[in-house]
Design a protein around this motif. Structure first.
Motif, PDB file in Angstrom:
ATOM      1  N   LEU A   1     -15.346  27.634 -15.017  1.00 27.84           N
ATOM      2  CA  LEU A   1     -15.885  28.859 -15.600  1.00 27.84           C
ATOM      3  C   LEU A   1     -15.892  28.792 -17.124  1.00 27.84           C
ATOM      4  CD1 LEU A   1     -14.189  31.497 -13.267  1.00 27.84           C
ATOM      5  CD2 LEU A   1     -16.622  30.936 -13.365  1.00 27.84           C
ATOM      6  N   ILE A   2     -14.882  28.173 -17.696  1.00 28.68           N
ATOM      7  CA  ILE A   2     -14.855  27.969 -19.148  1.00 28.68           C
ATOM      8  C   ILE A   2     -16.002  27.053 -19.563  1.00 28.68           C
ATOM      9  CG2 ILE A   2     -13.559  26.937 -21.064  1.00 28.68           C
ATOM     10  CD1 ILE A   2     -12.402  29.607 -20.317  1.00 28.68           C
ATOM     11  N   ASP A   3     -16.250  26.000 -18.781  1.00 25.12           N
ATOM     12  CA  ASP A   3     -17.379  25.103 -19.062  1.00 25.12           C
ATOM     13  C   ASP A   3     -18.692  25.874 -19.051  1.00 25.12           C
ATOM     14  OD1 ASP A   3     -15.762  22.863 -19.296  1.00 25.12           O
ATOM     15  OD2 ASP A   3     -16.022  22.244 -17.204  1.00 25.12           O
ATOM     16  N   THR A   4     -18.851  26.757 -18.065  1.00 24.82           N
ATOM     17  CA  THR A   4     -20.072  27.565 -17.971  1.00 24.82           C
ATOM     18  C   THR A   4     -20.201  28.490 -19.173  1.00 24.82           C
ATOM     19  OG1 THR A   4     -20.000  27.516 -15.554  1.00 24.82           O
ATOM     20  CG2 THR A   4     -21.317  29.263 -16.559  1.00 24.82           C
ATOM     21  N   ALA A   5     -19.086  29.078 -19.577  1.00 26.35           N
ATOM     22  CA  ALA A   5     -19.104  29.977 -20.746  1.00 26.35           C
ATOM     23  C   ALA A   5     -19.508  29.215 -22.001  1.00 26.35           C
ATOM     24  CB  ALA A   5     -17.729  30.616 -20.929  1.00 26.35           C
ATOM     25  N   ILE A   6     -19.053  27.975 -22.120  1.00 27.48           N
ATOM     26  CA  ILE A   6     -19.418  27.139 -23.276  1.00 27.48           C
ATOM     27  C   ILE A   6     -20.900  26.791 -23.226  1.00 27.48           C
ATOM     28  CG2 ILE A   6     -19.073  24.886 -24.368  1.00 27.48           C
ATOM     29  CD1 ILE A   6     -16.128  25.057 -23.383  1.00 27.48           C
ATOM     30  N   THR A   7     -21.366  26.377 -22.057  1.00 22.25           N
ATOM     31  CA  THR A   7     -22.780  26.021 -21.880  1.00 22.25           C
ATOM     32  C   THR A   7     -23.685  27.204 -22.195  1.00 22.25           C
ATOM     33  OG1 THR A   7     -22.238  24.398 -20.174  1.00 22.25           O
ATOM     34  CG2 THR A   7     -24.501  25.219 -20.204  1.00 22.25           C
ATOM     35  N   ASN A   8     -23.243  28.400 -21.795  1.00 23.54           N
ATOM     36  CA  ASN A   8     -24.041  29.614 -22.025  1.00 23.54           C
ATOM     37  C   ASN A   8     -23.890  30.175 -23.431  1.00 23.54           C
ATOM     38  OD1 ASN A   8     -25.067  29.568 -19.439  1.00 23.54           O
ATOM     39  ND2 ASN A   8     -23.581  31.021 -18.611  1.00 23.54           N
ATOM     40  N   LYS A   9     -23.171  29.417 -24.293  1.00 27.69           N
ATOM     41  CA  LYS A   9     -23.021  29.795 -25.710  1.00 27.69           C
ATOM     42  C   LYS A   9     -22.406  31.191 -25.865  1.00 27.69           C
ATOM     43  CE  LYS A   9     -26.930  26.881 -27.094  1.00 27.69           C
ATOM     44  NZ  LYS A   9     -26.063  25.715 -27.253  1.00 27.69           N
ATOM     45  N   SER A  10     -21.338  31.426 -25.136  1.00 29.78           N
ATOM     46  CA  SER A  10     -20.628  32.698 -25.264  1.00 29.78           C
ATOM     47  C   SER A  10     -20.114  32.864 -26.688  1.00 29.78           C
ATOM     48  CB  SER A  10     -19.440  32.741 -24.291  1.00 29.78           C
ATOM     49  OG  SER A  10     -19.882  32.636 -22.961  1.00 29.78           O
ATOM     50  N   VAL A  11     -20.176  34.082 -27.177  1.00 32.80           N
ATOM     51  CA  VAL A  11     -19.655  34.349 -28.519  1.00 32.80           C
ATOM     52  C   VAL A  11     -18.159  34.615 -28.479  1.00 32.80           C
ATOM     53  CG1 VAL A  11     -21.853  35.142 -29.460  1.00 32.80           C
ATOM     54  CG2 VAL A  11     -20.318  36.796 -28.345  1.00 32.80           C
TER      55      VAL A  11
END
Length: 317
Positions: free
Chosen positions: A76-86
């Motif tokens: 989930l952290i990887d997904t958040a990084i990929t999605n450019k979470s602020v």
């Protein structure tokens, strides 16, 4: 079996990428909120409040769940990084095991703020906002003695050992109860914050200790499981049960007299505050808080003040 299937379904739904690139480009950016298990009303409230606050402040927000699994958390952290979470708001799965996931986000220059539970490393997260579990445990233990009395056999239901909150609450109980030499703890079982496990472990402890007079629990779900087991055995009227969280079901049990009390964790308060601090950090590079670790005092809900309870995990003043 139904509960396990339900949890897997919830986890699968929350793991599904719901945000398109276009949607994430709107507003101030994407805040990713990662909770434990939304099948538990406490964590459900945590995610909902954080999401609503973020959206009110102009962010896009998505809630995901790791269900206590560090591998899922890492993905989930990887997904958040990929999605450019602020920013990422995380209720960590494991005090030690979640450190690596937080490090990944920090390495990607995404601020992480922890809610509800801590990790065993300072200086990574921009903030760690948690209930004052020691203070809350002392409140609960004092009320438990007041209702039960200062003598008799009792048992304890312990939360997930991977969560520092479990030990903090248990130690808080011990600090108070050890002052009463005629109170005898005859059993302690790990029930991992879970109602079904609380029920099953309570059944086993009752069989081994049929003359217990009290149950002190690390959270409401385990306490409610214990109540179900005691009711089934026809022993609830003779046993004092105490909880911790302030969940809607626990409050209803306090109203009915089945649960002696619950300790309200202000999860709605610190979930909202975490979003505000994330917003501050995004804008200014500072959370605005005086320290990384921040404790929010708990409140005691008893039959005398339960009428003040209004919305999930909030006690009106």
């Amino acid at each position: 079996m139904f509960k396990t299937t339900r949890r897997k379904l919830i986890a699968a739904l929350l793991l599904t990428p719901l945000m398109t690139s276009a949607a994430m480009a709107q507003g101030k950016g994407l805040m990713t909120i990662i909770v434990n298990d939304p099948a538990n009303p406490y964590w459900f409230t945590e995610g909902n409040v954080a999401k609503a606050t973020a959206e009110k402040m102009g962010y896009t927000a998505v809630v995901a769940a790791h269900v206590g699994d560090t591998n899922t958390e890492s993905k989930l952290i990887d997904t958040a990084i990929t999605n450019k979470s602020v920013a990422i708001l995380l209720d960590p799965a494991n005090a030690s095991g979640s450190v690596g996931a937080v490090q990944k986000a920090v390495a990607a220059n995404i601020p992480v703020l922890l809610i509800n539970a801590e990790i065993n490393k300072d200086g990574l997260a921009k903030a760690q906002l948690v209930s004052n579990n020691a203070q809350g445990a002392a409140l609960g233990a004092q009320q438990w003695v007041k209702v039960m009395g200062d003598k008799g056999k009792y048992v304890e239901l312990f939360g997930a050992p991977s969560d520092n909150n479990a030990a903090t609450r248990s130690n808080g109980y011990k600090t108070v109860l050890s002052q009463y030499p005629d109170l005898k703890k005859v059993a302690q079982e790990v029930a991992n914050w879970d109602r079904t496990q609380g029920h099953n472990k309570m059944q086993a402890m009752m069989q081994a200790n049929p003359d217990i007079k009290g149950v002190i629990s690390g959270n409401d779900e385990m306490a409610l499981g214990a109540i179900a087991a005691l009711k089934k055995a026809g022993k609830l009227k003779d046993v004092v049960v105490g909880g911790f969280d302030g969940s809607p079901d626990a409050v209803a049990a306090v109203k009915s007299g089945e649960l002696a009390y619950t300790v309200l964790q202000p999860v709605a308060v610190f979930s909202e505050e975490a979003v505000k601090q994330a917003d501050s950090f995004i804008r200014t590079g500072k959370t605005g808080a005086k320290s990384e670790k921040q404790l929010f005092d708990c409140l005691l809900i008893t039959k005398e003040n339960v009428h003040k309870y209004s919305s999930p995990f909030v006690l009106d003043k």
